[in-house]
Design an enzyme around this catalytic site. Structure first.
Site, mmCIF file in Angstrom:
data_model
loop_
_atom_site.group_PDB
_atom_site.id
_atom_site.type_symbol
_atom_site.label_atom_id
_atom_site.label_comp_id
_atom_site.label_asym_id
_atom_site.label_seq_id
_atom_site.Cartn_x
_atom_site.Cartn_y
_atom_site.Cartn_z
ATOM 1 N N ILE A 96 0.854 -1.070 -0.051
ATOM 2 C CA ILE A 96 0.043 0.062 0.100
ATOM 3 C C ILE A 96 0.864 1.267 0.085
ATOM 4 O O ILE A 96 0.476 2.204 -0.545
ATOM 5 C CB ILE A 96 -0.832 0.037 1.319
ATOM 6 C CG1 ILE A 96 -2.250 1.003 1.119
ATOM 7 C CG2 ILE A 96 -0.261 0.635 2.697
ATOM 8 C CD1 ILE A 96 -2.932 0.789 -0.396
ATOM 9 N N SER A 142 12.146 1.273 6.768
ATOM 10 C CA SER A 142 11.884 -0.022 6.166
ATOM 11 C C SER A 142 12.832 -1.053 7.026
ATOM 12 O O SER A 142 13.963 -0.871 6.931
ATOM 13 C CB SER A 142 12.151 -0.152 4.709
ATOM 14 O OG SER A 142 12.353 -1.405 4.178
ATOM 15 N N LYS A 168 -5.650 1.576 7.473
ATOM 16 C CA LYS A 168 -6.646 0.702 7.935
ATOM 17 C C LYS A 168 -6.108 -0.819 8.184
ATOM 18 O O LYS A 168 -5.337 -1.098 7.318
ATOM 19 C CB LYS A 168 -7.938 0.885 7.359
ATOM 20 C CG LYS A 168 -7.707 0.579 5.843
ATOM 21 C CD LYS A 168 -7.629 -0.722 5.164
ATOM 22 C CE LYS A 168 -8.171 -1.853 5.831
ATOM 23 N NZ LYS A 168 -7.843 -3.098 4.540
HETATM 24 P P1 NAP Z 1 2.512 -5.636 3.110
HETATM 25 O O1 NAP Z 1 2.635 -5.488 1.575
HETATM 26 O O2 NAP Z 1 2.785 -6.711 3.717
HETATM 27 O O3 NAP Z 1 3.267 -4.496 3.658
HETATM 28 C C1 NAP Z 1 3.616 -4.086 4.925
HETATM 29 C C2 NAP Z 1 5.030 -3.660 5.346
HETATM 30 O O4 NAP Z 1 5.150 -3.279 6.536
HETATM 31 C C3 NAP Z 1 5.960 -4.744 5.136
HETATM 32 O O5 NAP Z 1 6.497 -4.790 3.485
HETATM 33 C C4 NAP Z 1 7.123 -4.362 6.108
HETATM 34 O O6 NAP Z 1 7.808 -3.382 5.173
HETATM 35 C C5 NAP Z 1 6.463 -3.258 6.943
HETATM 36 N N1 NAP Z 1 6.452 -4.312 8.368
HETATM 37 C C6 NAP Z 1 6.695 -3.531 9.442
HETATM 38 N N2 NAP Z 1 6.722 -4.458 10.473
HETATM 39 C C7 NAP Z 1 6.200 -5.742 9.898
HETATM 40 C C8 NAP Z 1 6.003 -7.015 10.506
HETATM 41 N N3 NAP Z 1 6.185 -7.006 11.949
HETATM 42 N N4 NAP Z 1 5.377 -7.892 9.763
HETATM 43 C C9 NAP Z 1 5.446 -7.643 8.188
HETATM 44 N N5 NAP Z 1 5.726 -6.386 7.868
HETATM 45 C C10 NAP Z 1 6.146 -5.510 8.611
HETATM 46 O O7 NAP Z 1 0.967 -5.122 3.578
HETATM 47 P P2 NAP Z 1 0.176 -3.904 2.489
HETATM 48 O O8 NAP Z 1 -0.710 -4.693 1.786
HETATM 49 O O9 NAP Z 1 1.048 -2.669 2.364
HETATM 50 O O10 NAP Z 1 -0.894 -3.651 3.975
HETATM 51 C C11 NAP Z 1 -0.478 -2.928 5.002
HETATM 52 C C12 NAP Z 1 -1.538 -2.141 5.677
HETATM 53 O O11 NAP Z 1 -2.057 -1.467 4.703
HETATM 54 C C13 NAP Z 1 -2.528 -3.151 6.282
HETATM 55 O O12 NAP Z 1 -3.165 -2.743 7.292
HETATM 56 C C14 NAP Z 1 -3.707 -3.194 4.927
HETATM 57 O O13 NAP Z 1 -4.839 -3.509 5.448
HETATM 58 C C15 NAP Z 1 -3.645 -1.903 4.663
HETATM 59 N N6 NAP Z 1 -4.105 -1.418 3.155
HETATM 60 C C16 NAP Z 1 -3.512 -2.398 2.130
HETATM 61 C C17 NAP Z 1 -4.181 -2.245 0.871
HETATM 62 C C18 NAP Z 1 -3.708 -3.025 -0.114
HETATM 63 O O14 NAP Z 1 -4.243 -2.891 -1.267
HETATM 64 N N7 NAP Z 1 -2.622 -3.737 -0.071
HETATM 65 C C19 NAP Z 1 -5.108 -1.224 0.647
HETATM 66 C C20 NAP Z 1 -5.639 -0.314 1.766
HETATM 67 C C21 NAP Z 1 -5.039 -0.557 3.020
HETATM 68 P P3 NAP Z 1 9.532 -2.835 5.607
HETATM 69 O O15 NAP Z 1 10.146 -4.003 5.344
HETATM 70 O O16 NAP Z 1 9.693 -1.929 4.461
HETATM 71 O O17 NAP Z 1 9.329 -2.403 6.948
#
Ligand code: NAP
Length: 315
Positions: A14, A36, A91
């Site tokens: 996101i 990150s 969220k």
């Molecule tokens: P994601 O791709 O897994 O990214 C989350 C990032 O957070 C990881 O890549 C990591 O980045 C960091 N992180 C920090 N602590 C972590 C931990 N303990 N475990 C795993 N990652 C950790 O997830 P995402 O889809 O971006 O979603 C993140 C949030 O945004 C969620 O709450 C989701 O509901 C919300 N969201 C997502 C979307 C969507 O389309 N994907 C849409 C709206 C909202 P670093 O390694 O760079 O620290």
């Protein structure tokens, strides 16, 4: 216009898809740094492995956008508020209700702005539906939110762990719309939660709700839908309204005819709203969608289902 410096915490899907472009296109914000844990960077700004390193290196950083999974949201946001930063939360805004209440109180005590975002609410069709339903009696609301987890959440192991929300990760978007447009409060009366045998979070959930007047109010969340994806809310009122919000709240149909459709600018609007809150020195935290998810887990029946295997064998 005053431009606030912003640090992104968690450079995942996101952050890449929405936060970076929204900040780049908004004169009200300047990307100053990234945290990150994998050491990734973007936008030519400094990157740090931990928020503490970022705050030490850039003490005048004004705001952060917390884009991590929900399990670490509370600790990350509290640390930011303690460091004097204004905080935008992806969220769901926290893993539990108690965590969100603590963040709300702590932001107030620190004199910082806390903004719990619900991106699906930033659609013109959602606002139009809210206005049409004001003062009416909803007799039917059928939420159908069915998508393919393998397509939308590849490799996201946190989503299947306890506190990762499972199918409520997209489902809470539907609930953020429902709680915005319903003219009266929603109460969860029942929930069937299907947990894959090898996961700590549900892959499907069927909910029933009550409100202040009798009505057939349901939600069907399912992560096993391949082919066409469905993010719809159908509504009828005692006053004769028949409407459907389609495609995650981006289109409103009234009596079968398209009434509102606007290009998605959810994250542009989220940053505009954050800017307005910062200028006013006000927080915005609506816990209603998270409360419904918590209540679904409180009243829910747990049903075991097939294990979830991310990569299906090639046929
Ligand atoms: P994601 O791709 O897994 O990214 C989350 C990032 O957070 C990881 O890549 C990591 O980045 C960091 N992180 C920090 N602590 C972590 C931990 N303990 N475990 C795993 N990652 C950790 O997830 P995402 O889809 O971006 O979603 C993140 C949030 O945004 C969620 O709450 C989701 O509901 C919300 N969201 C997502 C979307 C969507 O389309 N994907 C849409 C709206 C909202 P670093 O390694 O760079 O620290």
């Amino acid at each position: 216009m005053h431009s606030y410096s912003v640090g992104i915490i968690g450079l995942g899907k996101i952050a890449h898809d929405q936060h970076l472009p929204a900040i780049a296109g908004d004169a009200g914000f300047t990307l100053a740094a990234i945290t990150s844990q994998r050491g990734l960077t973007a936008g030519g700004v400094p990157t740090f492995r931990t928020p503490a390193e970022m705050y030490a290196a850039i003490p005048d950083l004004q705001t952060v956008a917390v884009c991590t999974p929900p399990q670490v949201r509370h600790a990350t946001a509290r640390e930011a508020l303690a460091a004097g930063k204004h905080v935008m939360l992806e969220k769901p805004p926290a893993m539990t209700m108690a965590e969100l209440a603590d963040l709300t109180a702590f932001a107030k005590s620190q004199g910082r702005v806390l903004f719990a975002t619900w991106h699906s609410r930033f659609n013109a069709a959602v606002e139009a539906a809210r206005q049409r339903l004001a003062g009416k009696t909803v007799t039917r609301m059928t939420i159908t939110w069915r998508e393919d987890v393998r397509h939308w959440h590849p490799g996201q192991t946190w989503i299947w762990q306890a506190g990762g929300f499972g199918v409520f990760d997209p489902g809470i978007n539907a609930l953020s719309i429902a709680t915005r447009i319903m003219p009266t409060p929603l109460f969860v009366t029942g929930a069937d939660l299907e947990f894959p045998e090898n996961c700590e979070a549900p892959i499907a959930a069927r909910l029933t709700f009550a409100s202040l007047a009798p009505g057939a109010l349901t939600a069907d969340f399912d992560w096993r839908q391949t082919g066409p994806q469905t993010w719809d809310i159908d509504i009828e009122t005692a006053e004769g309204d028949r409407m459907r919000l389609e495609s995650g709240g981006s289109k409103l149909f009234v009596d079968g005819a398209l009434s509102v459709e606007a290009p998605s600018t959810e994250y542009e609007q989220i940053y505009e709203r954050f800017h307005a809150l910062l200028e006013a020195g006000e927080s915005e935290v609506d816990d209603a969608p998270l409360r419904l998810v918590a209540d679904a887990f409180l009243v829910g029946r747990r049903i075991a289902t097939d294990p979830f295997i991310e990569r299906l064998p090639q046929s």
